[in-house]
Design an enzyme around this catalytic site. Structure first.
Site, PDB file in Angstrom:
ATOM      1  N   THR A  61       6.070   0.660   6.586  1.00  0.00           N
ATOM      2  CA  THR A  61       4.760   0.303   7.108  1.00  0.00           C
ATOM      3  C   THR A  61       4.167   1.513   7.781  1.00  0.00           C
ATOM      4  O   THR A  61       4.709   2.009   8.764  1.00  0.00           O
ATOM      5  CB  THR A  61       4.824  -0.877   8.101  1.00  0.00           C
ATOM      6  OG1 THR A  61       3.595  -0.939   8.834  1.00  0.00           O
ATOM      7  CG2 THR A  61       5.976  -0.721   9.078  1.00  0.00           C
ATOM      8  N   ILE A  62       3.078   2.001   7.243  1.00  0.00           N
ATOM      9  CA  ILE A  62       2.446   3.175   7.828  1.00  0.00           C
ATOM     10  C   ILE A  62       1.919   2.875   9.227  1.00  0.00           C
ATOM     11  O   ILE A  62       1.765   3.774  10.052  1.00  0.00           O
ATOM     12  CB  ILE A  62       1.311   3.670   6.896  1.00  0.00           C
ATOM     13  CG1 ILE A  62       1.005   5.149   7.159  1.00  0.00           C
ATOM     14  CG2 ILE A  62       0.080   2.807   7.012  1.00  0.00           C
ATOM     15  CD1 ILE A  62       0.098   5.772   6.124  1.00  0.00           C
ATOM     16  N   ASP A  63       1.681   1.572   9.511  1.00  0.00           N
ATOM     17  CA  ASP A  63       1.169   1.168  10.824  1.00  0.00           C
ATOM     18  C   ASP A  63       2.236   1.140  11.910  1.00  0.00           C
ATOM     19  O   ASP A  63       1.918   0.910  13.080  1.00  0.00           O
ATOM     20  CB  ASP A  63       0.525  -0.217  10.741  1.00  0.00           C
ATOM     21  CG  ASP A  63      -0.726  -0.236   9.879  1.00  0.00           C
ATOM     22  OD1 ASP A  63      -1.232   0.851   9.556  1.00  0.00           O
ATOM     23  OD2 ASP A  63      -1.198  -1.340   9.537  1.00  0.00           O
ATOM     24  N   MET A  79      -5.924   3.929  10.130  1.00  0.00           N
ATOM     25  CA  MET A  79      -5.183   2.729   9.751  1.00  0.00           C
ATOM     26  C   MET A  79      -4.577   2.045  10.972  1.00  0.00           C
ATOM     27  O   MET A  79      -4.299   2.686  11.980  1.00  0.00           O
ATOM     28  CB  MET A  79      -4.113   3.087   8.734  1.00  0.00           C
ATOM     29  CG  MET A  79      -4.679   3.463   7.381  1.00  0.00           C
ATOM     30  SD  MET A  79      -3.543   4.481   6.418  1.00  0.00           S
ATOM     31  CE  MET A  79      -3.570   5.981   7.365  1.00  0.00           C
ATOM     32  N   ASP A  86       6.011  -6.113   5.577  1.00  0.00           N
ATOM     33  CA  ASP A  86       6.260  -7.507   5.941  1.00  0.00           C
ATOM     34  C   ASP A  86       6.268  -8.426   4.718  1.00  0.00           C
ATOM     35  O   ASP A  86       7.201  -9.210   4.513  1.00  0.00           O
ATOM     36  CB  ASP A  86       5.189  -7.954   6.942  1.00  0.00           C
ATOM     37  CG  ASP A  86       5.352  -9.387   7.382  1.00  0.00           C
ATOM     38  OD1 ASP A  86       4.632 -10.251   6.846  1.00  0.00           O
ATOM     39  OD2 ASP A  86       6.199  -9.665   8.252  1.00  0.00           O
ATOM     40  N   GLY A  87       5.229  -8.321   3.872  1.00  0.00           N
ATOM     41  CA  GLY A  87       5.167  -9.185   2.690  1.00  0.00           C
ATOM     42  C   GLY A  87       6.279  -8.894   1.707  1.00  0.00           C
ATOM     43  O   GLY A  87       6.846  -9.810   1.098  1.00  0.00           O
ATOM     44  N   ILE A 147      -4.900   9.938   3.813  1.00  0.00           N
ATOM     45  CA  ILE A 147      -3.711  10.046   4.661  1.00  0.00           C
ATOM     46  C   ILE A 147      -2.525   9.330   4.027  1.00  0.00           C
ATOM     47  O   ILE A 147      -1.416   9.868   3.952  1.00  0.00           O
ATOM     48  CB  ILE A 147      -4.003   9.482   6.066  1.00  0.00           C
ATOM     49  CG1 ILE A 147      -4.928  10.432   6.833  1.00  0.00           C
ATOM     50  CG2 ILE A 147      -2.709   9.244   6.846  1.00  0.00           C
ATOM     51  CD1 ILE A 147      -5.380   9.897   8.178  1.00  0.00           C
ATOM     52  N   ARG A 148      -2.731   8.126   3.565  1.00  0.00           N
ATOM     53  CA  ARG A 148      -1.599   7.333   3.108  1.00  0.00           C
ATOM     54  C   ARG A 148      -1.014   7.837   1.782  1.00  0.00           C
ATOM     55  O   ARG A 148       0.108   7.496   1.424  1.00  0.00           O
ATOM     56  CB  ARG A 148      -1.980   5.855   2.985  1.00  0.00           C
ATOM     57  CG  ARG A 148      -2.846   5.498   1.795  1.00  0.00           C
ATOM     58  CD  ARG A 148      -3.122   4.009   1.779  1.00  0.00           C
ATOM     59  NE  ARG A 148      -3.557   3.558   0.463  1.00  0.00           N
ATOM     60  CZ  ARG A 148      -3.668   2.275   0.125  1.00  0.00           C
ATOM     61  NH1 ARG A 148      -3.378   1.338   1.004  1.00  0.00           N
ATOM     62  NH2 ARG A 148      -4.059   1.930  -1.072  1.00  0.00           N
ATOM     63  N   GLY A 162       0.807  -1.209   0.000  1.00  0.00           N
ATOM     64  CA  GLY A 162       0.000   0.000   0.000  1.00  0.00           C
ATOM     65  C   GLY A 162       0.842   1.261   0.000  1.00  0.00           C
ATOM     66  O   GLY A 162       2.034   1.239   0.320  1.00  0.00           O
TER      67      GLY A 162
END
Length: 439
Positions: free
Chosen positions: A207-209, A252, A179-180, A363-364, A87
């Site tokens: 990773t935005i998270d 998110m 991760d992927g 946002i992303r 993403g």
């Protein structure tokens, strides 16, 4: 962190070429600027376990990032490949720009290829779509969001991707993703090693998270919760502008609630923060809906922030679904929670005015803020330094405010999450005043 992984960094071999990046400097300047492979920092900086020099020597350490005095690749014969996967995230273009710029100006690398649409770009069907990236091509891409290279999800065959790298003469592959993406990069590195090829695979974790292990923070995360603040302020204004107003904001956070937590603390307007790490219970005297009703009786309005992965325990009996990358498809907690709130108060015969906001895609796709811009540049710098020194199957990151090398295998072995008994969640509870749990 009970289990400590092996932090050893793989290398393609002996570094025989002198680095070109400080040519003409004094010996003292060169010695100060370069970093040796033996320079490391403690993984755990708590002093309680290290009471003697012997105890300190036995503690795990992590290799410092930075330019090496001798490098593995001859810059004049090095071709770089870059791929962005997964993403969107603020800062992707900053990293791409940094990789191309540092490789060109600091090392004299003449060719950089950008593979389009994630790992699809390394397949036979799409390799012809690769972009030749010059410093002119990337000079202003950091001013806009998204990714110049586009992206995609889903695995590709490692052998086919390595064939592509060989056919195009790529010596270094930079993978920017989560991760992927890192699992895919590790598979590429393993195939490269199986064939005995001199190709470095270096990751810049995205990773935005903020859920990748052994990083102080992931790039784009700061921009994400900064952007979320404006949405929460809007939700607060909506909630206070109507009787029994409720502003519900979905942010998110598939498995980790860091964006929700930091945005909560940054505004102090939030009354309930729901995250994946804390199971959600709607009904009963200790449930969320009862607590929300109490808040409305007392103050007449409420702001609720819910991470996208919160409340998945409600659907624990449903069969799991997966996307193209193998990630579990989440149930959409935002609309579900909005309907649950409306139905609950309707049954009680009480008025409620609810406004639901989901700014996730806005946002992303934003450009990185100034702080993330600096962070992306420094990650890109250190990724190029590592790759030119022949480091492989590794990522660059920041740990205890120092830039370090981390093996891919370590960072994908687990997921970073908010600790329900940790100080961050305690700070959120003190800010919102909500119960510690819903059970």
């Amino acid at each position: 962190m009970n289990h400590v992984p092996d932090f050893s960094i793989a290398s393609l071999g002996r570094c025989k070429h002198p680095s070109p990046i400080v040519a003409g400097g004094t010996d003292t300047a060169r010695a100060c600027y370069f970093v040796g492979d033996d320079e490391r920092i403690l993984f755990d900086d708590h002093v309680t376990a290290a009471t003697t020099p012997e105890a300190i020597a036995e503690r795990p350490t992590i290799e410092l990032a930075g330019p090496r005095e001798a490098i593995y690749f001859d810059p004049a014969h090095t071709r770089i490949g870059i791929v962005t996967c997964g993403g969107l995230c603020p800062g992707l273009n900053n990293v791409v720009r940094g990789l191309v710029t540092v490789a060109h100006y600091r090392y004299g690398v003449r060719e950089c290829l950008g593979f389009r649409y994630g790992y699809q770009g390394l397949t036979r069907a799409h390799r012809g779509e690769a972009l030749r990236l010059t410093v002119h091509d990337v000079s202003e891409i950091h001013l806009r969001g998204g990714t110049l290279l586009s992206s995609s999800r889903g695995p590709q065959e490692p052998a086919e991707m390595v064939d592509c790298l060989v056919d195009l003469g790529v010596n270094v592959l930079f993978t920017i993703g989560g991760d992927g993406t890192l699992r895919g990069a590790l598979a590429i590195a393993a195939e490269v090693a199986r064939r005995g090829l001199p190709i470095a695979v270096v990751g810049v974790p995205k990773t935005i998270d903020n859920d990748i292990m052994y990083l102080d923070q992931s790039f784009g995360f700061g921009t994400a919760y900064e952007q979320a603040v404006d949405v929460i302020v809007g939700a607060h204004n909506e909630a206070t502008g109507a009787p029994n107003g409720v502003g519900l904001v979905k942010l998110m956070g598939r498995h980790s609630g860091f964006i929700a937590c930091l945005a909560t603390l940054a505004t102090s307007h939030v009354n309930f923060t729901l995250i994946p790490e804390v199971p959600l219970q709607l009904d009963g005297p200790r449930g969320f809906l009862h607590s929300l009703g109490t808040r409305l009786e007392r103050r007449g309005h409420a702001v609720v922030v819910v991470a996208e992965g919160a409340g998945q325990n409600i659907w624990s009996d449903s069969p799991a679904r997966h996307d193209a990358s193998g990630n579990v498809k989440l149930h959409d907690v935002g609309p579900f929670l909005a309907d649950a709130i409306r139905d609950h108060f309707k049954q009680l015969g009480r008025e409620v005015n609810l406004k639901y906001l989901d700014p996730s895609y806005m946002i992303r796709s934003q450009p990185a803020n100034a702080t993330d811009g600096v962070y992306c540049w420094r990650l890109a710098q250190n990724a190029v330094h590592a790759a030119m020194a022949g480091k492989t199957a590794m990522v660059v990151g920041q740990w205890h405010e120092r830039y370090v090398h981390l093996p891919m295998q370590a960072v994908i072995a687990a997921r970073r999450r908010v600790e329900p008994e940790g100080d961050l969640w305690l700070s959120v509870l003190e800010s919102t005043g909500q119960p510690h749990s819903w059970t």
